[in-house]
Design a protein around this motif. Structure first.
Motif, PDB file in Angstrom:
ATOM      1  N   ALA A  24      50.629  40.053 -44.277  1.00  0.00           N
ATOM      2  CA  ALA A  24      51.435  40.151 -44.978  1.00  0.00           C
ATOM      3  C   ALA A  24      52.330  40.958 -44.014  1.00  0.00           C
ATOM      4  CB  ALA A  24      51.327  40.710 -46.067  1.00  0.00           C
ATOM      5  N   LYS A  64      46.288  31.871 -45.806  1.00  0.00           N
ATOM      6  CA  LYS A  64      46.735  32.644 -45.055  1.00  0.00           C
ATOM      7  C   LYS A  64      47.880  31.639 -44.084  1.00  0.00           C
ATOM      8  CE  LYS A  64      47.194  36.594 -45.528  1.00  0.00           C
ATOM      9  NZ  LYS A  64      47.342  37.317 -47.420  1.00  0.00           N
ATOM     10  N   ASN A  83      43.808  39.987 -46.763  1.00  0.00           N
ATOM     11  CA  ASN A  83      44.895  41.238 -46.937  1.00  0.00           C
ATOM     12  C   ASN A  83      46.426  41.079 -45.903  1.00  0.00           C
ATOM     13  OD1 ASN A  83      44.184  41.530 -48.937  1.00  0.00           O
ATOM     14  ND2 ASN A  83      42.226  42.944 -47.833  1.00  0.00           N
TER      15      ASN A  83
END
Length: 243
Positions: free
Chosen positions: A173, A211, A171
């Motif tokens: 970012a 990612k 998650n």
């Protein structure tokens, strides 16, 4: 070889914490002990002997610290929330105390490479993923990056979440992700012999790939067990051949 043992009462952990430095010059390498071991573990198990040519030549300056694993993830008597909180305090010790100590020793705010084997690999990777502004990369050897395997519990809070790489890295970012996407020295290494868990490294590698975080998954053969001969060979290879 220059060898210097130091220590101080950590305000973050409220206890005395030692650190040992090997060498006089070179890029800084911070070692995290395995399991419940101490700051001299890598010396006792000849890891420093393996690194000696690179330390003596000024290629690398090595720092090794104590763990708090017996006060956290290895203490089955603790509530999981207390385990995670002790990890939070350890993170503060690393970032607010150890990092400035290393910078002062190196006389430069240079990026620090983390490394460790087994549970030390978790710490090495976790520190990098949490604070890519402080750490340049990692050599994580034979690690398990799902801290819940040590908790044996479904309990969760933000301290557990933000110290469990397989949960928070997917998650990431913004600036944190961008910083990791520009790292060039993330090595996730594992053997495939006795007591190794290569699936844990493959799983983390898959997350990093999703990612867009550059890294190298280094899968060693079935002749390499979860033991010191493997980790000595790995650290010699990565420090000696990849830097």
């Amino acid at each position: 070889m220059n060898r210097f043992i130091d220590g101080w009462h950590s305000p973050s952990l409220n206890k005395w914490m030692e650190i040992v430095t090997y060498g006089h010059y070179g890029f800084p390498l911070l070692l995290f002990p395995t399991a419940a071991a101490d700051f001299l573990e890598y010396e006792r198990f000849q890891m420093i002997d393996v690194l000696a040519p690179y330390i003596d030549s000024g290629k690398v300056k090595v720092f090794s610290i104590n763990s708090i694993n017996r006060e956290a993830w290895l203490n089955r008597g603790l509530h999981p929330g207390a385990m995670a909180w002790r990890q939070v305090e350890y993170n503060k010790y690393i970032c607010d105390e150890v990092v400035p100590y290393i910078w002062n020793s190196c006389q430069s705010r240079i990026g620090i490479l983390t490394s460790g084997a087994s549970l030390g690999a978790y710490h090495a990777a976790n520190q990098l993923f949490r604070r890519p502004d402080l750490f340049a990369g990692t050599i994580a050897m034979s690690g398990d990056y799902d801290i819940r395997h040590y908790m044996h519990s479904e309990y969760s809070d933000e301290n557990v979440y933000f110290n469990n790489p397989v949960e928070y890295v997917p998650n990431l970012a913004g600036e944190y992700l961008n910083a990791l996407q520009h790292k060039g020295d993330i090595f996730i290494a594992t053997g495939q012999g006795s007591f190794e868990n290569p699936g844990a490294s493959r799983y983390l590698s898959g997350i990093l790939s999703q990612k867009g975080i550059p890294h190298e998954l280094s899968m060693w053969g079935h002749e390499w067990p979860h033991d010191w001969p493997t980790w000595r060979a790995m650290i010699r290879y990565f420090v000696g051949e990849r830097y």
